[in-house]
Scaffold this motif. Structure first.
Motif, PDB file in Angstrom:
ATOM      1  N   PHE A 107       0.838  -1.283   0.081  1.00  0.00           N
ATOM      2  CA  PHE A 107      -0.141  -0.055   0.016  1.00  0.00           C
ATOM      3  C   PHE A 107       0.943   1.282   0.204  1.00  0.00           C
ATOM      4  O   PHE A 107       2.100   1.296   0.325  1.00  0.00           O
ATOM      5  CB  PHE A 107      -0.950   0.098   1.238  1.00  0.00           C
ATOM      6  N   LEU A 108       0.344   2.273  -0.316  1.00  0.00           N
ATOM      7  CA  LEU A 108       1.180   3.451  -0.647  1.00  0.00           C
ATOM      8  C   LEU A 108       0.822   4.393   0.713  1.00  0.00           C
ATOM      9  O   LEU A 108      -0.308   4.994   0.796  1.00  0.00           O
ATOM     10  CB  LEU A 108       0.744   4.329  -1.855  1.00  0.00           C
ATOM     11  N   ALA A 109       1.769   4.261   1.707  1.00  0.00           N
ATOM     12  CA  ALA A 109       1.464   4.814   3.135  1.00  0.00           C
ATOM     13  C   ALA A 109       1.253   6.221   3.102  1.00  0.00           C
ATOM     14  O   ALA A 109       0.184   6.609   3.736  1.00  0.00           O
ATOM     15  CB  ALA A 109       2.681   4.583   3.697  1.00  0.00           C
ATOM     16  N   GLN A 110       2.001   7.051   2.416  1.00  0.00           N
ATOM     17  CA  GLN A 110       1.369   8.576   2.437  1.00  0.00           C
ATOM     18  C   GLN A 110       0.122   8.827   1.985  1.00  0.00           C
ATOM     19  O   GLN A 110      -0.696   9.555   2.502  1.00  0.00           O
ATOM     20  CB  GLN A 110       2.547   9.493   1.699  1.00  0.00           C
ATOM     21  N   SER A 111      -0.232   8.492   0.757  1.00  0.00           N
ATOM     22  CA  SER A 111      -1.680   8.509   0.106  1.00  0.00           C
ATOM     23  C   SER A 111      -2.720   7.831   1.331  1.00  0.00           C
ATOM     24  O   SER A 111      -3.643   8.469   1.444  1.00  0.00           O
ATOM     25  CB  SER A 111      -1.658   7.669  -1.040  1.00  0.00           C
ATOM     26  N   ALA A 112      -2.535   6.933   1.589  1.00  0.00           N
ATOM     27  CA  ALA A 112      -3.446   6.150   2.860  1.00  0.00           C
ATOM     28  C   ALA A 112      -3.558   7.099   4.192  1.00  0.00           C
ATOM     29  O   ALA A 112      -4.640   7.453   4.432  1.00  0.00           O
ATOM     30  CB  ALA A 112      -3.031   4.877   3.317  1.00  0.00           C
ATOM     31  N   ALA A 113      -2.475   7.540   4.584  1.00  0.00           N
ATOM     32  CA  ALA A 113      -2.597   8.423   5.794  1.00  0.00           C
ATOM     33  C   ALA A 113      -3.461   9.846   5.210  1.00  0.00           C
ATOM     34  O   ALA A 113      -3.934  10.263   6.346  1.00  0.00           O
ATOM     35  CB  ALA A 113      -1.043   8.888   6.208  1.00  0.00           C
ATOM     36  N   HIS A 114      -3.175  10.258   4.178  1.00  0.00           N
ATOM     37  CA  HIS A 114      -3.748  11.698   3.857  1.00  0.00           C
ATOM     38  C   HIS A 114      -5.260  11.350   3.501  1.00  0.00           C
ATOM     39  O   HIS A 114      -5.942  12.102   4.239  1.00  0.00           O
ATOM     40  CB  HIS A 114      -3.308  11.966   2.297  1.00  0.00           C
ATOM     41  N   VAL A 115      -5.835  10.118   3.058  1.00  0.00           N
ATOM     42  CA  VAL A 115      -7.148  10.072   2.861  1.00  0.00           C
ATOM     43  C   VAL A 115      -7.810   9.682   3.881  1.00  0.00           C
ATOM     44  O   VAL A 115      -9.215   9.986   4.089  1.00  0.00           O
ATOM     45  CB  VAL A 115      -7.460   9.147   1.624  1.00  0.00           C
ATOM     46  N   ALA A 116      -7.126   9.171   5.047  1.00  0.00           N
ATOM     47  CA  ALA A 116      -7.625   8.993   6.342  1.00  0.00           C
ATOM     48  C   ALA A 116      -7.979  10.103   7.226  1.00  0.00           C
ATOM     49  O   ALA A 116      -8.294  10.140   8.197  1.00  0.00           O
ATOM     50  CB  ALA A 116      -6.799   7.973   7.023  1.00  0.00           C
ATOM     51  N   ALA A 118      -5.044  11.730   8.577  1.00  0.00           N
ATOM     52  CA  ALA A 118      -4.333  11.745   9.760  1.00  0.00           C
ATOM     53  C   ALA A 118      -3.216  13.008   9.588  1.00  0.00           C
ATOM     54  O   ALA A 118      -2.914  13.565  10.452  1.00  0.00           O
ATOM     55  CB  ALA A 118      -3.623  10.475   9.659  1.00  0.00           C
ATOM     56  N   VAL A 119      -2.922  12.770   8.375  1.00  0.00           N
ATOM     57  CA  VAL A 119      -1.644  13.887   7.973  1.00  0.00           C
ATOM     58  C   VAL A 119      -1.870  14.487   6.571  1.00  0.00           C
ATOM     59  O   VAL A 119      -2.595  13.842   5.571  1.00  0.00           O
ATOM     60  CB  VAL A 119      -0.493  13.315   8.057  1.00  0.00           C
ATOM     61  N   TYR A 120      -1.378  15.444   6.269  1.00  0.00           N
ATOM     62  CA  TYR A 120      -1.403  16.034   4.895  1.00  0.00           C
ATOM     63  C   TYR A 120      -0.141  15.606   4.050  1.00  0.00           C
ATOM     64  O   TYR A 120       0.913  16.067   4.371  1.00  0.00           O
ATOM     65  CB  TYR A 120      -1.469  17.699   4.908  1.00  0.00           C
ATOM     66  N   TYR A 121      -0.465  15.223   2.793  1.00  0.00           N
ATOM     67  CA  TYR A 121       0.625  14.838   1.957  1.00  0.00           C
ATOM     68  C   TYR A 121       0.675  15.845   1.058  1.00  0.00           C
ATOM     69  O   TYR A 121       0.104  16.058   0.001  1.00  0.00           O
ATOM     70  CB  TYR A 121      -0.008  13.555   1.281  1.00  0.00           C
ATOM     71  N   TYR A 122       1.870  16.512   1.337  1.00  0.00           N
ATOM     72  CA  TYR A 122       2.457  17.630   0.382  1.00  0.00           C
ATOM     73  C   TYR A 122       3.137  17.234  -0.652  1.00  0.00           C
ATOM     74  O   TYR A 122       4.380  16.516  -0.555  1.00  0.00           O
ATOM     75  CB  TYR A 122       3.001  18.615   1.260  1.00  0.00           C
ATOM     76  N   GLN A 123       2.789  17.605  -1.856  1.00  0.00           N
ATOM     77  CA  GLN A 123       3.508  17.268  -3.092  1.00  0.00           C
ATOM     78  C   GLN A 123       3.856  18.571  -3.835  1.00  0.00           C
ATOM     79  O   GLN A 123       2.980  19.490  -3.887  1.00  0.00           O
ATOM     80  CB  GLN A 123       2.442  16.219  -4.143  1.00  0.00           C
ATOM     81  N   HIS A 124       4.553  18.443  -4.849  1.00  0.00           N
ATOM     82  CA  HIS A 124       5.112  19.468  -5.909  1.00  0.00           C
ATOM     83  C   HIS A 124       3.663  20.276  -6.406  1.00  0.00           C
ATOM     84  O   HIS A 124       3.661  21.218  -6.712  1.00  0.00           O
ATOM     85  CB  HIS A 124       6.053  19.171  -6.785  1.00  0.00           C
ATOM     86  N   SER A 125       2.762  19.281  -6.756  1.00  0.00           N
ATOM     87  CA  SER A 125       1.495  19.633  -7.546  1.00  0.00           C
ATOM     88  C   SER A 125       0.768  20.407  -6.521  1.00  0.00           C
ATOM     89  O   SER A 125      -0.500  21.212  -6.970  1.00  0.00           O
ATOM     90  CB  SER A 125       0.371  18.447  -7.965  1.00  0.00           C
ATOM     91  N   ASP A 126       1.094  20.405  -5.078  1.00  0.00           N
ATOM     92  CA  ASP A 126       0.498  21.344  -4.277  1.00  0.00           C
ATOM     93  C   ASP A 126       0.672  22.959  -4.283  1.00  0.00           C
ATOM     94  O   ASP A 126       0.316  23.915  -3.645  1.00  0.00           O
ATOM     95  CB  ASP A 126       0.384  21.085  -2.833  1.00  0.00           C
ATOM     96  N   ILE A 127       1.611  23.115  -5.106  1.00  0.00           N
ATOM     97  CA  ILE A 127       2.582  24.560  -5.117  1.00  0.00           C
ATOM     98  C   ILE A 127       2.334  25.143  -6.465  1.00  0.00           C
ATOM     99  O   ILE A 127       3.076  24.504  -7.339  1.00  0.00           O
ATOM    100  CB  ILE A 127       4.006  24.201  -4.691  1.00  0.00           C
TER     101      ILE A 127
END
Length: 244
Positions: A107-116, A118-127
């Protein structure tokens, strides 16, 4: 609410539906459960090292120590909790380090935590208009209270347990809201991750102890030697050989 022993998970359980995860990923990375299946994401907090990991190592000694003792400790804690709290349920557990035969992660841990939430998954597409052009910049998750001082350890899937509209998706807190800070975050993470600075992008309520920083700064192949120097592995390799 899901709570695990020894600093494994923040004060709340981060529940999710499998459909929330699948919808943000390409079909080749989907989990093969119905969209309404209940899941949960497990984080470790800074307290895990002293409250769970070091006592675990002290109790085990050399017996049964694997190449990555942290992974072994996390698996031990999660298995105990699942057995004690959900004895009548089928729970599939995937760990952040596990790979499929195709060499894709389970599983993709950062994607899973973001949709749950729990945490915000910051990527270059957010800038907007990011300054890196075609340069690859990896994304990173930030927790609203812990900053970067945590780890995503596992995803639990409660097979056959389906939830509907009673479980509402909660957006993760956007704790790095400005373009300038997001640029700083990704540059600190990609270019200067060894200095720990990206973890302090928001003021954390807990950070890793000096002992924990020493452990994670030590190359993996040398960590058992470090634990031995600290006195957490006793009996020596000779005893381990005899046990086998």
């Amino acid at each position: 609410m899901l709570e695990l022993e020894g600093g494994l998970i923040d004060k709340q359980g981060y529940t999710t539906q499998i459909g929330w995860y699948n919808v943000v990923l390409p079909p080749s990375l989907h989990l093969s459960y119905s969209d309404d299946t209940l899941g949960a994401v497990v984080l470790s907090t800074p307290a895990m090292f002293e409250q769970a990991f070091l006592p675990f190592m002290e109790s085990r000694g050399w017996k049964g120590v694997s190449a990555d003792p942290i992974d072994q400790c996390v698996k031990h804690c999660i298995n105990n909790t699942v057995s004690e709290c959900f004895p009548g349920l089928k729970v599939d557990v995937s760990y952040d380090y596990e790979m499929l035969p195709s060499r894709k992660p389970k599983f993709l841990a950062q994607s899973a935590a973001h949709v749950a939430g729990a945490v915000y998954y910051y990527q270059h597409s957010d800038i907007p208009d990011h300054p890196w052009g075609e340069k690859k910049m990896f994304g990173v998750c930030i927790h609203p209270r812990l900053g970067g001082w945590f780890a995503i350890r596992a995803m639990l899937v409660f097979v056959g347990s389906e939830v509907g509209s009673e479980l509402q998706q909660t957006a993760p807190p956007d704790c790095v809201p400005t373009r300038e800070d997001r640029i700083q975050l990704l540059e600190d993470f990609n270019l200067r991750w060894q200095d720990w600075s990206y973890r302090d992008i928001v003021p954390p309520v807990q950070t890793y102890s000096q002992k924990q920083r020493k452990y994670f700064s030590t190359p993996p192949a040398q960590r058992l030697d470090l634990l031995t120097d600290w006195g957490y592995l006793t009996g020596g390799e000779e005893d381990n050989t005899q046990e086998n």
